[in-house]
Scaffold this active site. Structure first.
Site, PDB file in Angstrom:
ATOM      1  N   HIS A 179       0.822  -1.202   0.000  1.00 45.66           N
ATOM      2  CA  HIS A 179       0.000   0.000   0.000  1.00 45.66           C
ATOM      3  C   HIS A 179       0.863   1.261   0.000  1.00 45.66           C
ATOM      4  CE1 HIS A 179      -3.859   2.027   0.656  1.00 45.66           C
ATOM      5  NE2 HIS A 179      -3.194   2.862   1.452  1.00 45.66           N
ATOM      6  N   HIS A 195       2.966   6.078  -1.651  1.00 46.85           N
ATOM      7  CA  HIS A 195       3.624   7.192  -0.968  1.00 46.85           C
ATOM      8  C   HIS A 195       5.152   7.068  -0.991  1.00 46.85           C
ATOM      9  CE1 HIS A 195      -0.228   8.632   0.503  1.00 46.85           C
ATOM     10  NE2 HIS A 195      -0.500   7.427   0.935  1.00 46.85           N
ATOM     11  N   LYS A 240      -4.918  10.241  -8.979  1.00 49.83           N
ATOM     12  CA  LYS A 240      -4.843  10.464  -7.537  1.00 49.83           C
ATOM     13  C   LYS A 240      -4.882  11.975  -7.324  1.00 49.83           C
ATOM     14  CE  LYS A 240      -2.819   9.224  -3.195  1.00 49.83           C
ATOM     15  NZ  LYS A 240      -3.152   8.047  -2.457  1.00 49.83           N
TER      16      LYS A 240
END
Length: 312
Positions: A179, A195, A240
């Site tokens: 993730h 990230h 995003k």
């Protein structure tokens, strides 16, 4: 109806900013993380090992929308020292992991013996760094980890690599590492996680990621040597609206920060305010049971601006 929705969104942003402004600086963690920063010899240096071009400010896009104006005609990364990446053991071994995961949530992960070996080698490399050794000593002093290195490795594996369900209609389809460091796409229309700057660069280089511009407060222009940047981008044609990442840091630095936060708190969602180098940053960790759900930084101010504002 539209004006009512806008009012609700504006209220949500206001309350979020209000809650963020009430966060007190965590000096103990600031001291720890600055020491980890000092020890992070595998960190890339802006203007030397990499260059970024932040270009234009990205506009507001509602979650789920795929229509956006592109405010960055060029890639975010104009240059990265790939020789240094390949010669840095933790980064080299991280790169081996980036293609080990199913991009879509709801698709069960199948871990091969080769992939298990790659994960073990990556964790071994991380544990050999001074960054993770120092974080481990801190956690041992706080009673949150065993001094036994093998036990600590198992603890990190549970936090980052234990597979679990994000969608219940299949087998285990996600983990904290996937993730945060790799990114996922939900229902073919929403990017979740993602990230990590190394994955961003590799996907941009592979032409499956398109940087759309930076996200920041109205009068806050990011510097090209900022350690945290908020971005808007599309990945495999899915947008995003905003996501934030450290830039230039090593995998062990990010894992150490978020592992410490995960183990030092038991709440489902934890946000702390810290000063790292010249950046005042919020660090967010959200749990998924005994494993990590997500973790990311949010830049509050950079290059000592918060210190100058406080002294005025």
């Amino acid at each position: 109806m539209a004006s009512g929705l806008c009012a609700v969104l504006l209220l949500g942003v206001f309350l979020s900013d209000l809650n963020a402004s009430r966060l007190a600086l965590n000096q103990e963690l600031s001291n720890l993380f600055n020491e980890l920063w000092r020890l992070d010899t595998n960190r890339m240096t802006p203007g030397v090992d990499y260059n970024i071009s932040v270009q234009g400010r990205a506009g507001f896009v509602s979650q789920g929308s795929q229509v956006v104006l592109d405010h960055a005609s060029l890639p975010l990364f104009s240059n990265v020292n790939e020789i240094k990446m390949r010669n840095t053991t933790t980064i080299f071994r991280l790169l081996k992991l980036l293609d080990n995961y199913e991009r879509s949530t709801g698709v069960a992960e199948r871990v091969t013996a080769e992939e298990q070996t790659e994960t073990n080698l990556f964790l071994d490399a991380v544990l050999e760094t001074e960054v993770m050794k120092h974080a481990h000593r801190y956690l041992v002093r706080k009673g949150q980890s065993s001094s036994n290195l093998r036990h600590f490795k198992s603890q990190l594996h549970l936090i980052w690599f234990h597979l679990y369900h994000r969608q219940r209609n299949t087998g285990p389809d996600s983990c904290g590492f996937e993730h945060v460091f790799v990114g996922e796409i939900k229902s073919s229309s929403e990017i979740t996680g993602f990230h990590n700057w190394i994955q961003f660069y590799m996907q941009e280089k592979g032409r499956v990621l398109d940087y759309k511009g930076y996200k920041a407060r109205e009068h806050d222009l990011p510097d090209e040597d900022d350690h945290v940047v908020s971005l808007q981008f599309s990945w495999h044609s899915v947008l995003k609206p905003v996501g934030s990442s450290f830039i230039g840091t090593s995998p062990e630095f990010e894992m150490a920060l978020f592992s410490v936060l995960f183990l030092m708190n038991t709440e489902r969602s934890t946000t702390v305010l810290v000063n790292i180098d010249q950046c005042q940053t919020e660090l967010v960790v959200i749990r998924h049971g005994r494993s990590l759900g997500t973790a990311y930084p949010r830049l509050r101010s950079s290059n000592g601006r918060h210190n100058r504002q406080h002294s005025q």
